[in-house]
Design a protein around this motif. Structure first.
Motif, PDB file in Angstrom:
ATOM      1  N   MET A   1       0.855  -1.195   0.000  1.00  0.00           N
ATOM      2  CA  MET A   1       0.000   0.000   0.000  1.00  0.00           C
ATOM      3  C   MET A   1       0.886   1.239   0.000  1.00  0.00           C
ATOM      4  N   LEU A   9      -5.543   6.704   5.748  1.00  0.00           N
ATOM      5  CA  LEU A   9      -6.674   6.007   6.371  1.00  0.00           C
ATOM      6  C   LEU A   9      -6.778   6.256   7.875  1.00  0.00           C
ATOM      7  N   PRO A  10      -5.701   6.044   8.635  1.00  0.00           N
ATOM      8  CA  PRO A  10      -5.812   6.313  10.075  1.00  0.00           C
ATOM      9  C   PRO A  10      -6.108   7.771  10.362  1.00  0.00           C
ATOM     10  N   ILE A  13     -10.300   9.208  10.141  1.00  0.00           N
ATOM     11  CA  ILE A  13     -11.348   9.293  11.159  1.00  0.00           C
ATOM     12  C   ILE A  13     -11.191  10.516  12.067  1.00  0.00           C
ATOM     13  N   PRO A  14     -10.015  10.757  12.615  1.00  0.00           N
ATOM     14  CA  PRO A  14      -9.905  11.965  13.448  1.00  0.00           C
ATOM     15  C   PRO A  14     -10.244  13.226  12.665  1.00  0.00           C
ATOM     16  N   VAL A 222      -9.493  19.191  27.831  1.00  0.00           N
ATOM     17  CA  VAL A 222      -9.781  17.766  27.648  1.00  0.00           C
ATOM     18  C   VAL A 222      -8.884  17.188  26.562  1.00  0.00           C
ATOM     19  N   VAL A 223      -8.808  17.888  25.440  1.00  0.00           N
ATOM     20  CA  VAL A 223      -7.965  17.386  24.352  1.00  0.00           C
ATOM     21  C   VAL A 223      -6.501  17.330  24.781  1.00  0.00           C
ATOM     22  N   ILE A 225      -5.161  17.060  27.839  1.00  0.00           N
ATOM     23  CA  ILE A 225      -4.882  15.985  28.795  1.00  0.00           C
ATOM     24  C   ILE A 225      -4.933  14.633  28.096  1.00  0.00           C
ATOM     25  N   GLY A 226      -5.889  14.482  27.179  1.00  0.00           N
ATOM     26  CA  GLY A 226      -5.956  13.236  26.439  1.00  0.00           C
ATOM     27  C   GLY A 226      -4.659  12.966  25.700  1.00  0.00           C
ATOM     28  N   ASN A 227      -4.149  13.999  25.051  1.00  0.00           N
ATOM     29  CA  ASN A 227      -2.895  13.830  24.330  1.00  0.00           C
ATOM     30  C   ASN A 227      -1.733  13.538  25.255  1.00  0.00           C
ATOM     31  N   GLY A 229      -1.916  11.822  27.967  1.00  0.00           N
ATOM     32  CA  GLY A 229      -2.025  10.402  28.280  1.00  0.00           C
ATOM     33  C   GLY A 229      -1.441   9.556  27.167  1.00  0.00           C
ATOM     34  N   LEU A 230      -1.785   9.934  25.953  1.00  0.00           N
ATOM     35  CA  LEU A 230      -1.280   9.201  24.797  1.00  0.00           C
ATOM     36  C   LEU A 230       0.237   9.281  24.731  1.00  0.00           C
ATOM     37  N   ARG A 251       2.157  -6.339  23.779  1.00  0.00           N
ATOM     38  CA  ARG A 251       1.241  -5.324  23.268  1.00  0.00           C
ATOM     39  C   ARG A 251       0.362  -4.815  24.395  1.00  0.00           C
ATOM     40  N   ALA A 252       0.156  -3.502  24.468  1.00  0.00           N
ATOM     41  CA  ALA A 252      -0.531  -2.915  25.600  1.00  0.00           C
ATOM     42  C   ALA A 252      -1.909  -3.514  25.796  1.00  0.00           C
ATOM     43  N   GLU A 253      -2.167  -3.892  27.017  1.00  0.00           N
ATOM     44  CA  GLU A 253      -3.498  -4.356  27.377  1.00  0.00           C
ATOM     45  C   GLU A 253      -3.724  -3.929  28.809  1.00  0.00           C
TER      46      GLU A 253
END
Lengths: 254, 254, 263
Positions: A1, A9-10, A13-14, A222-223, A225-227, A229-230, A251-253
């Motif tokens: 690809m 593609l990824p 969505i955002p 919010v955005v 703090i979310g970032n 965390g990421l 792999r994270a779980e």
């Protein structure tokens, strides 16, 4: 690809969601649902006035401190109960009971003891973050391959050497998982503590903005703090790969 | 070395007693489940026999003694995956020898098994045969008087097995330790040893203890084509069948 | 006789530490060595726990918390399994939703509370939304893992039998993912409890969280500690029950590894 469509593609969505956000928010016109073009300037304002940095620094500092404290404590306790079978059994009841007490419920008690201070944040977060480290370290240590331990006996390694050279490295992948989880939990709990009582840091700013009806700032936080965390999650995975070059990280779980 | 044992509740080894001379290469062969591995574990000090004793060089063996090494069949479990080849080989030498001496011994051991140049590799990057060589190198570097081997080549394909058998013979020719090698493969036992001890099915007893008078150095093609090889094999098989039939007759008559 | 003694020893081992701690604490309290506001005596906490025997704010709180926790958990579980199956089966969907999900997953659930309050108020609806947001991830991830690790040989065998897509999923994929999903559900239940309390403390939906906040404002430490005990017990029991169920199911299913990290 081809590379372009592989990344497209990824990103779709955002981007799509953001566009949808813009359109819907404009259409609805609610105060409580500002469109991105109002949130962005608010974000910029926080950035340039330095408010974002000082609060982030404060929150992150405590997150890291709590992570280190819970890491050291957790690994020590985990080692002890993993190596000594009776210790495992004796600690089971306490661990299984204490770990389910929601950390947020402890905040009021800790506030009574330590007041509205950094210490409160640290204590609550460390308490919450220690359990995955204890459990993962304990199970990692207890599940060291017997064959390897026999090799240790045959080579007549002393007990300290066995732990240092065989048990700990063997348990390292499990310990790493525990530490990754505890980092994530530290962030969550520190922010929550700041929202619930201790007036400092990102969580507090979030709640104040909400109470002052600065909705655009609320979303900005919010955005952000979310970032955060990421970012921490990604850094942790990267560090894990660095420390254990001989394998790929689990792999994270949760 | 004198050895005699009877094992407890699950009677695995009934009556075994034999001596191994210094520098002798003894192979112990027998069917699966006859307790060959148990025997080796008792010899090495990993297991305490429920009856009988193990003696090595006038000292009683109750736990792994300093002059013995054991090579396991499952090489991947017996090597530390986080250590390089060189560090794995050095495992038994750390804290006992100075760095220079350690490296020298490691180099020599790796050269003897043909792994020079792989010092920095991790076990997971090596083939099965190479990993087993690392384990052997570790045993060699330890410089034991007695080398015990538990079906060391059983997990390898035929060609690799032949190569490693010859490698082992080379090593033994140079170092002349006492070797006790356990195998289910009668051909391998005859090919390698000065002497073959054959065990029966449980409750296990010695069925045969035969000197192998084939000339050294052995060669995969020449030795196995030698009519004496075939003769020995036949003799041992016949002996085994004899014992089997005698036992069946015993069982039938109750 | 020896067996009975062994069971006795085991019982002592498991109970020794908690019993010792509680006893020492009680003695220290009676000797006035510790501050009763910080650390109320166990007997007082017990007295507060007895409130549960009759109607009152604590019992109401308990009911609301448990209700919300369970409802949220079930909803999160359903969403997680459905979404997880979709993502697990389709590489396309997985790649498309990947980053967005990573972001949402790393977001502390507590920070969405102010936003949710704007839309849903501070009541139980907000609480349920927070719970679902927080609790869906373990189920989702474990479902994806379980679905992805379906034995490929089994899938090929099913394909050669020309199973429809629906049959494939319901008869092959999902059953083999069950062990993994169960682990995810167990972790998700623990998170549901935590999220419920978070929502209750930040909002005012009733429940034990709100009860704790109220007790703190009146410095009623025994009430606070009693609530903590109740929460711990709820967590302990629900986790234990699910673990038992897991073991029962696993005994019949084949041992396909589930993501094992402990929360």
């Amino acid at each position: 690809m081809p590379a372009v469509s592989r990344h497209a593609l990824p990103a779709a969505i955002p981007l799509g969601l953001t566009a949808a956000w813009e359109v819907i928010a404009r259409a609805l016109g609610y105060d409580s649902f500002p469109p991105p073009d109002r949130v962005l300037p608010a974000f910029w304002e926080l950035l340039s006035t330095g408010a974002l940095w000082t609060n982030t620094a404060h929150t992150l500092a405590i997150v890291l401190a709590a992570w280190v404290v819970s890491g050291v404590t957790g690994i020590t306790v985990g080692l002890a109960i993993g190596l000594v079978r009776p210790a495992w059994r004796m600690s089971q009841t306490s661990i299984e009971f204490l770990r389910f007490i929601p950390p947020v419920a402890l905040i009021p008690v800790v506030i009574i003891i330590y007041g509205f201070s950094n210490t409160t944040e640290l204590v609550v977060a460390a308490y919450a973050a220690v359990w995955p480290v204890i459990l993962n370290t304990g199970s990692g240590v207890a599940q060291v391959d017997r064959r390897l331990l026999e090799v240790g006996r045959l080579l007549r390694l002393g007990p300290l050497d066995v732990v240092r050279k065989l048990v700990l490295p063997s348990a390292l992948p499990a310990i790493a998982v525990g530490l990754r989880l505890s980092l994530a939990i530290s962030l969550i709990v520190v922010v929550t503590t700041e929202m619930v009582g201790v007036p400092d840091g990102l969580g507090f700013q979030l709640v104040s903005s909400s109470q002052a009806l600065h909705q655009d700032r609320v979303y900005a936080y919010v955005v952000w703090i979310g970032n955060l965390g990421l970012l921490l999650a990604v850094l942790a995975l990267w560090a894990e790969r660095l420390v254990m070059p001989w394998r790929r990280p689990v792999r994270a779980e949760l | 070395m004198t050895y005699a044992t009877a094992n407890g509740r699950r009677e695995v080894l009934r009556e075994l007693s034999f001596e191994v001379g210094e520098g002798e290469f003894v192979c112990v062969a027998g069917p699966s489940g006859c307790g060959k591995t148990t025997l080796l574990r008792c010899l090495s000090g990993l297991l305490r026999p429920s009856g009988g004793e193990v003696w090595c060089r006038d000292r009683r063996v109750t736990e792994p003694p300093p002059d013995m090494a054991l090579v396991f069949q499952d090489y991947s479990r017996a090597l530390a995956p986080w250590r390089t080849v060189a560090k794995n080989v050095q495992l038994g030498l750390e804290g006992r020898l100075r760095r220079g001496e350690r490296s020298a011994r490691t180099e020599r051991a790796l050269a003897m098994v043909g792994l020079t140049g792989h010092e920095r590799d991790y076990p997971s990057h090596l083939s099965g045969g190479m990993q087993q060589r690392v384990q052997i190198a570790r045993a060699i570097a330890y410089e034991p008087a007695v080398l015990l081997m538990d079906e060391p080549f059983a997990s390898l394909d035929a060609l690799t097995r032949f190569k490693l058998e010859d490698t082992l013979l080379d090593v033994w020719a140079k170092l002349r330790q006492t070797i006790v090698l356990v195998t289910h493969d009668l051909d391998e036992a005859i090919y390698l040893g000065d002497r073959v001890i054959v065990l029966s099915a449980p409750p296990t007893r010695i069925v045969a203890d035969v000197a192998i008078d084939l000339p050294r150095p052995r060669d995969q093609l020449v030795t196995k084509a030698d009519p004496r090889f075939t003769l020995l094999r036949q003799q041992l098989f016949e002996r085994i069948l004899e014992v089997e039939r005698a036992r069946e007759a015993d069982d039938a008559s109750g | 006789m020896k067996l009975a003694r062994r069971i006795g020893v085991r019982a002592v081992e498991y109970l020794a530490v908690p019993a010792a701690i509680v006893t020492l604490w009680q003695l220290a309290s009676m000797a006035q060595l510790i501050n009763p506001v910080f650390f109320p005596a166990p007997l007082e906490v017990w007295g507060s726990l007895r409130q549960l025997a009759g109607p009152g704010p604590m019992r109401d709180g308990l009911r609301i918390t448990v209700e919300s926790m369970l409802v949220g958990w079930v909803v999160a579980g359903a969403m997680g399994v459905v979404a997880g199956t979709l993502i697990g089966r389709s590489g396309l969907i997985a790649r498309a939703t990947g980053p967005a999900l990573e972001f949402l997953r790393a977001t502390p659930p507590s920070i969405v509370v102010p936003v949710l309050i704007l839309f849903l108020g501070t009541g139980q609806r907000m609480e349920l939304a927070v719970i679902v947001f927080a609790a869906v991830w373990p189920v989702l991830l474990n479902t994806v893992h379980g679905v992805r690790t379906t034995d490929s040989v089994l899938l090929e065998a099913a394909a050669s039998l020309r199973l429809s897509r629906r049959a494939m999923i319901s008869k092959i994929v999902l059953p083999s993912a069950v062990p993994s999903i169960l682990v995810g559900l167990r972790i998700s239940l623990a998170i549901s409890l935590i999220a419920a309390v978070v929502a209750e403390i930040l909002g005012s939906s009733g429940g034990l969280g709100t009860f704790i906040v109220f007790a703190r404002s009146r410095f009623q430490s025994p009430d606070i500690y009693a609530s903590l005990v109740v929460l711990g017990v709820i967590g302990y029991l629900s986790n234990g029950l699910l673990r038992l169920a897991e073991r029962q199911v696993l005994r019949r299913a084949s041992a396909i590894g589930a993501l094992g990290a402990e929360l």
